[in-house]
Design a protein around this motif. Structure first.
Motif, PDB file in Angstrom:
ATOM      1  N   GLY A  60       0.846  -1.189   0.000  1.00  0.00           N
ATOM      2  CA  GLY A  60       0.000   0.000   0.000  1.00  0.00           C
ATOM      3  C   GLY A  60       0.879   1.235   0.000  1.00  0.00           C
ATOM      4  O   GLY A  60       2.065   1.174   0.361  1.00  0.00           O
ATOM      5  N   LYS A  61       0.302   2.353  -0.410  1.00  0.00           N
ATOM      6  CA  LYS A  61       1.089   3.592  -0.423  1.00  0.00           C
ATOM      7  C   LYS A  61       1.381   4.061   0.999  1.00  0.00           C
ATOM      8  O   LYS A  61       0.558   3.872   1.903  1.00  0.00           O
ATOM      9  N   ARG A  62       2.515   4.682   1.154  1.00  0.00           N
ATOM     10  CA  ARG A  62       2.915   5.204   2.460  1.00  0.00           C
ATOM     11  C   ARG A  62       1.810   6.052   3.087  1.00  0.00           C
ATOM     12  O   ARG A  62       1.562   5.996   4.288  1.00  0.00           O
ATOM     13  N   GLU A  63       1.138   6.829   2.247  1.00  0.00           N
ATOM     14  CA  GLU A  63       0.083   7.716   2.710  1.00  0.00           C
ATOM     15  C   GLU A  63      -1.036   6.947   3.442  1.00  0.00           C
ATOM     16  O   GLU A  63      -1.620   7.448   4.408  1.00  0.00           O
ATOM     17  N   PRO A  81      10.028   2.087   2.902  1.00  0.00           N
ATOM     18  CA  PRO A  81       9.242   2.181   1.668  1.00  0.00           C
ATOM     19  C   PRO A  81      10.087   1.934   0.426  1.00  0.00           C
ATOM     20  O   PRO A  81      11.299   2.148   0.433  1.00  0.00           O
ATOM     21  N   ASP A  83      10.600   3.036  -3.467  1.00  0.00           N
ATOM     22  CA  ASP A  83      10.293   4.161  -4.328  1.00  0.00           C
ATOM     23  C   ASP A  83      10.006   3.646  -5.726  1.00  0.00           C
ATOM     24  O   ASP A  83      10.884   3.063  -6.366  1.00  0.00           O
ATOM     25  N   GLU A  87       6.424   7.261  -6.401  1.00  0.00           N
ATOM     26  CA  GLU A  87       5.453   6.868  -5.376  1.00  0.00           C
ATOM     27  C   GLU A  87       6.152   6.016  -4.329  1.00  0.00           C
ATOM     28  O   GLU A  87       6.957   5.161  -4.672  1.00  0.00           O
ATOM     29  N   GLN A  88       5.801   6.215  -3.078  1.00  0.00           N
ATOM     30  CA  GLN A  88       6.387   5.370  -2.027  1.00  0.00           C
ATOM     31  C   GLN A  88       5.389   4.278  -1.658  1.00  0.00           C
ATOM     32  O   GLN A  88       4.256   4.565  -1.262  1.00  0.00           O
ATOM     33  N   VAL A  89       5.844   3.037  -1.786  1.00  0.00           N
ATOM     34  CA  VAL A  89       4.982   1.890  -1.518  1.00  0.00           C
ATOM     35  C   VAL A  89       5.591   1.066  -0.381  1.00  0.00           C
ATOM     36  O   VAL A  89       6.805   0.903  -0.313  1.00  0.00           O
TER      37      VAL A  89
END
Ligand SMILES: [Zn+2]
Length: 430
Positions: A60-63, A81, A83, A87-89
């Motif tokens: 999932g995304k870091r967010e 995460p 990169d 996007e950071q996943v």
């Protein structure tokens, strides 16, 4: 009790390879058979209790984890995460945020509640290699997880039902809880302050703890309180087991969470036509599959309950002359869904082959008399001998004995029945 690491290797259940890495065991066929039996059992327990199973990605995304609170309160246990194109996943540290989003993906009415979703899914914990061992401390975890989205007045009943499901599963698995723990925040927790280990507000926490206490009390369960052991988003009931070395760990858990429904802005439309916030009850019946199987190995040695046994029936022809009949019995057992093996006459004396297969719940010795008459004489692993019966009949008998649900079919022994009935009337579509 046995050491599951030693026995796991001896019985060919699981192993590891330094090239794959520590804390990353793999499952050999016999271990995979146990795991599959357990996974199917859980899926069926949940189906009968009104859960709908889902799948969600292990990334999932870091967010996502910033919103859930994992990023600020749980990052020590998370992998860094990756990169990908800006996007950071992240490998997920829990399934909860995904399930909150699955709930949020559709509008919900109060009529659909309690809405129960469950998943057997992967999650990842960045454990240091020094603490890893066997199946109990791993870096990749298969979790039996479930989330109930419900109104406040439904929480107590859902917690009680979850405790009963856990109870039922322990009975079926032949394991025991050593104690129940109500895990609360530490006294100086300062819940909600930026430096605190805990998110949310103190009033919600007190309310959640009260609901858990009420459920334990009304179920007549003795428990101890443990300060400082709560999840970062809420208090929880932990059901403790003990390993061969006497070390305690949590297997199953039930949690009441006001935080994530707020963080993800979850809603349902109430009977009054207004928007309301559901409560999220997190529960795991058997915890991680790895830890559950490790415990099953330590408790049962190789002699698992018949429904979990990697091999449920071994067919033993006395001599080469009975090999053909034995092979036919094996084929018919396979057709009935029985996990069966043939211990060939040339593999050793009958006594040696029986000893070799002493953990197998059912043994069928085929001599000239049985082969000629088309009969099967079944011997249980405890030495009990069953009257010879026609092959099909004897196999049907075994089929019933290795099905964990045959026993619960009678109403007097089916604690989950009322849940299943209720579930049918209010099962909402996602
Ligand atoms: Zn959860």
């Amino acid at each position: 009790m046995y050491d599951h690491r030693k026995l796991g290797r001896e019985l060919g259940l699981f192993d590891s390879d330094p090239l794959i890495g520590s804390g990353l065991p793999y499952w050999l066929p016999a271990g995979a058979a146990i795991r599959q039996a357990l996974e199917r059992y859980i899926a069926e327990v949940e189906r009968r209790a009104g859960y709908q199973q889902v799948y969600s990605p292990v990334l999932g995304k870091r967010e996502l984890y910033e919103i859930s609170g994992h990023w600020s309160k749980y990052s020590d246990d998370m992998y860094p995460p990756m990169d990908i194109g800006g996007e950071q996943v992240v490998l997920r540290p829990s399934l909860c945020p995904h399930h909150a989003l699955i709930y949020r993906s559709r509008a919900h009415s109060y009529r659909e509640l309690p809405l129960r979703i469950s998943e057997l899914g992967g999650m990842y914990r960045s454990e240091l290699s020094g603490v890893l061992g066997g199946l109990t401390r791993v870096r990749a975890i298969q979790l039996n997880d479930g989330h109930i989205f419900c109104s406040l007045d439904q929480v107590a009943g859902e917690v009680r039902d979850a405790l009963e499901l856990i109870n039922q599963a322990y009975r079926d698995m032949g394991i025991k809880a050593v104690r129940y723990v109500l895990s609360l925040p530490s006294e100086d927790a300062q819940i909600g302050s930026p430096d605190s280990k805990y998110v949310g507000d103190p009033d919600s926490w007190a309310q959640a703890a009260g609901l858990l206490k009420d459920a334990l009390d009304s179920a007549g369960i003795d428990y101890e309180e443990a300060l400082g052991e709560a999840a970062f988003y809420g208090p929880k009931i932990d059901i403790q087991i003990e390993d061969a070395a006497g070390r305690e760990s949590s297997l199953s858990t039930v949690q009441v969470d006001f935080h994530q429904p707020a963080a993800f802005n979850l809603e349902y439309i109430g009977a009054d036509g207004n928007k309301h916030r559901p409560v999220m009850v997190h529960r795991s019946i058997v915890g991680s599959i790895e830890r559950a199987v490790a415990h099953l190995i330590e408790v049962h040695g190789g002699a698992f309950p018949a429904w979990l046994a990697p091999v449920q029936l071994v067919v033993l022809p006395i001599s080469d002359a009975e090999e053909k009949v034995a092979a036919d019995v094996v084929r018919r057992a396979v057709d009935r869904g029985i996990r069966v093996e043939l211990a060939h006459a040339d593999e050793g004396s009958l006594g040696a082959r029986i000893r070799e297969n002493r953990h197998v719940p059912f043994q069928a010795v085929i001599g000239a008399r049985e082969a000629a008459a088309g009969l099967l004489a079944i011997r249980h692993r405890d030495g009990q001998q069953v009257e010879p019966a026609p092959i099909g009949e004897a196999l049907d008998e075994i089929r019933g004995a290795v099905d964990p649900w045959v026993r619960t079919a009678s109403p007097s022994q089916s604690p989950s029945q009322p849940q299943a009935e209720r579930a049918d009337s209010n099962r909402g579509a996602l």
